[in-house]
Motif scaffolding. Structure first.
Motif, mmCIF file in Angstrom:
data_model
loop_
_atom_site.group_PDB
_atom_site.id
_atom_site.type_symbol
_atom_site.label_atom_id
_atom_site.label_comp_id
_atom_site.label_asym_id
_atom_site.label_seq_id
_atom_site.Cartn_x
_atom_site.Cartn_y
_atom_site.Cartn_z
ATOM 1 N N ASP A 116 0.856 -1.184 0.000
ATOM 2 C CA ASP A 116 0.000 0.000 0.000
ATOM 3 C C ASP A 116 0.892 1.233 0.000
ATOM 4 O O ASP A 116 1.654 1.444 0.945
ATOM 5 C CB ASP A 116 -0.906 0.009 1.234
ATOM 6 C CG ASP A 116 -1.945 -1.094 1.178
ATOM 7 O OD1 ASP A 116 -2.693 -1.142 0.187
ATOM 8 O OD2 ASP A 116 -2.001 -1.908 2.114
ATOM 9 N N PHE A 117 0.808 2.022 -1.063
ATOM 10 C CA PHE A 117 1.596 3.237 -1.222
ATOM 11 C C PHE A 117 0.706 4.433 -0.876
ATOM 12 O O PHE A 117 -0.329 4.635 -1.506
ATOM 13 C CB PHE A 117 2.085 3.378 -2.667
ATOM 14 C CG PHE A 117 2.954 2.247 -3.144
ATOM 15 C CD1 PHE A 117 4.334 2.344 -3.069
ATOM 16 C CD2 PHE A 117 2.395 1.095 -3.680
ATOM 17 C CE1 PHE A 117 5.146 1.313 -3.523
ATOM 18 C CE2 PHE A 117 3.190 0.056 -4.136
ATOM 19 C CZ PHE A 117 4.572 0.161 -4.058
ATOM 20 N N GLU A 118 1.095 5.225 0.094
ATOM 21 C CA GLU A 118 0.325 6.408 0.506
ATOM 22 C C GLU A 118 0.806 7.596 -0.333
ATOM 23 O O GLU A 118 1.727 8.311 0.048
ATOM 24 C CB GLU A 118 0.514 6.673 2.001
ATOM 25 C CG GLU A 118 0.038 5.533 2.885
ATOM 26 C CD GLU A 118 -1.441 5.243 2.724
ATOM 27 O OE1 GLU A 118 -2.235 6.192 2.488
ATOM 28 O OE2 GLU A 118 -1.819 4.062 2.814
ATOM 29 N N THR A 119 0.179 7.812 -1.473
ATOM 30 C CA THR A 119 0.661 8.790 -2.445
ATOM 31 C C THR A 119 0.108 10.204 -2.247
ATOM 32 O O THR A 119 0.664 11.163 -2.782
ATOM 33 C CB THR A 119 0.340 8.318 -3.871
ATOM 34 O OG1 THR A 119 -1.061 8.065 -3.968
ATOM 35 C CG2 THR A 119 1.101 7.042 -4.196
ATOM 36 N N GLU A 120 -0.979 10.339 -1.493
ATOM 37 C CA GLU A 120 -1.608 11.657 -1.349
ATOM 38 C C GLU A 120 -0.658 12.695 -0.753
ATOM 39 O O GLU A 120 -0.514 13.796 -1.309
ATOM 40 C CB GLU A 120 -2.858 11.552 -0.487
ATOM 41 C CG GLU A 120 -3.610 12.878 -0.404
ATOM 42 C CD GLU A 120 -4.972 12.696 0.236
ATOM 43 O OE1 GLU A 120 -5.920 13.335 -0.248
ATOM 44 O OE2 GLU A 120 -5.089 11.917 1.202
ATOM 45 N N ALA A 121 -0.014 12.389 0.337
ATOM 46 C CA ALA A 121 0.900 13.352 0.973
ATOM 47 C C ALA A 121 2.040 13.730 0.029
ATOM 48 O O ALA A 121 2.469 14.889 -0.009
ATOM 49 C CB ALA A 121 1.445 12.787 2.278
ATOM 50 N N PRO B 129 -5.019 8.977 -4.198
ATOM 51 C CA PRO B 129 -4.504 9.214 -2.847
ATOM 52 C C PRO B 129 -3.730 8.025 -2.294
ATOM 53 O O PRO B 129 -2.926 8.175 -1.376
ATOM 54 C CB PRO B 129 -5.750 9.493 -2.017
ATOM 55 C CG PRO B 129 -6.859 8.831 -2.765
ATOM 56 C CD PRO B 129 -6.475 8.891 -4.219
ATOM 57 N N GLU B 130 -3.969 6.850 -2.855
ATOM 58 C CA GLU B 130 -3.208 5.663 -2.471
ATOM 59 C C GLU B 130 -3.216 4.694 -3.640
ATOM 60 O O GLU B 130 -4.088 4.734 -4.505
ATOM 61 C CB GLU B 130 -3.787 4.994 -1.236
ATOM 62 C CG GLU B 130 -5.228 4.569 -1.388
ATOM 63 C CD GLU B 130 -5.832 4.070 -0.099
ATOM 64 O OE1 GLU B 130 -6.438 2.985 -0.139
ATOM 65 O OE2 GLU B 130 -5.713 4.744 0.927
ATOM 66 N N VAL B 131 -2.208 3.837 -3.657
ATOM 67 C CA VAL B 131 -2.108 2.799 -4.670
ATOM 68 C C VAL B 131 -1.866 1.495 -3.932
ATOM 69 O O VAL B 131 -0.935 1.401 -3.126
ATOM 70 C CB VAL B 131 -0.940 3.081 -5.651
ATOM 71 C CG1 VAL B 131 -0.751 1.914 -6.610
ATOM 72 C CG2 VAL B 131 -1.175 4.375 -6.421
ATOM 73 N N ALA B 132 -2.698 0.495 -4.173
ATOM 74 C CA ALA B 132 -2.553 -0.820 -3.557
ATOM 75 C C ALA B 132 -2.228 -1.834 -4.647
ATOM 76 O O ALA B 132 -2.960 -1.953 -5.629
ATOM 77 C CB ALA B 132 -3.821 -1.213 -2.823
ATOM 78 N N ILE B 133 -1.136 -2.547 -4.468
ATOM 79 C CA ILE B 133 -0.693 -3.550 -5.426
ATOM 80 C C ILE B 133 -0.685 -4.899 -4.723
ATOM 81 O O ILE B 133 -0.044 -5.060 -3.686
ATOM 82 C CB ILE B 133 0.727 -3.238 -5.954
ATOM 83 C CG1 ILE B 133 0.808 -1.809 -6.515
ATOM 84 C CG2 ILE B 133 1.157 -4.278 -6.975
ATOM 85 C CD1 ILE B 133 -0.134 -1.512 -7.643
ATOM 86 N N THR B 134 -1.385 -5.870 -5.289
ATOM 87 C CA THR B 134 -1.445 -7.214 -4.729
ATOM 88 C C THR B 134 -0.845 -8.184 -5.738
ATOM 89 O O THR B 134 -1.148 -8.107 -6.932
ATOM 90 C CB THR B 134 -2.908 -7.606 -4.433
ATOM 91 O OG1 THR B 134 -3.473 -6.631 -3.559
ATOM 92 C CG2 THR B 134 -2.985 -8.984 -3.791
#
Length: 139
Positions: A73-78, A108-113
């Motif tokens: 889970d990448f928190e990209t918003e900030a 705002p976030e990117v989730a890669i599974t």
């Protein structure tokens, strides 16, 4: 006679982020690593880290034995909010100026599974820009 069995080799994960809108590494993006053993199992958050000045995250936690699926889970918003409109202006067509205000972040976030096999290393880079992203299995 020993009852111990040899442990199966564990998988490992690393990642990095390149901001393709500016052609530079994305520094300071928080990343959380979760794993599960089987597609029906619950996710277990293992921990996380942040990208360094080279956009790399070198200290993600080890995967538990039996892991079959991993989620980053990448928190990209900030990260995007640090740049306001200057980053979008650098893009050829500057879509942020057409489609959203200065405080809007499309991702705002990117989730890669992804699935993993015991003993293999998985390097999963994220190519990121304000209005798109892609990932791949690196080396």
């Amino acid at each position: 006679m020993s009852t111990e069995t040899a442990a199966s080799p564990r998988s490992s994960v690393s990642t990095h982020i390149l901001d393709t809108s500016i052609g530079r590494p994305a520094e300071g993006v928080a990343i959380t690593l979760a794993a599960r053993a089987g597609s029906g199992a619950a996710w277990e958050t293992l921990g996380g880290s942040s990208t360094d000045a080279d956009g790399r995250c070198k200290d993600l936690p080890a995967l538990p034995e039996g892991t079959t699926h991993v989620r980053l889970d990448f928190e990209t918003e900030a990260y995007f909010l640090k740049f306001d409109d200057k980053q979008a202006d650098a893009q050829q067509d500057a879509p942020a100026n057409r489609d959203s205000g200065p405080q809007d972040v499309f991702f705002p976030e990117v989730a890669i599974t992804f699935a993993v096999k015991p003993g293999e290393h998985y390097h999963v880079p994220l190519l990121l820009n304000p209005f798109g992203y892609s990932v791949y299995r690196g080396s």
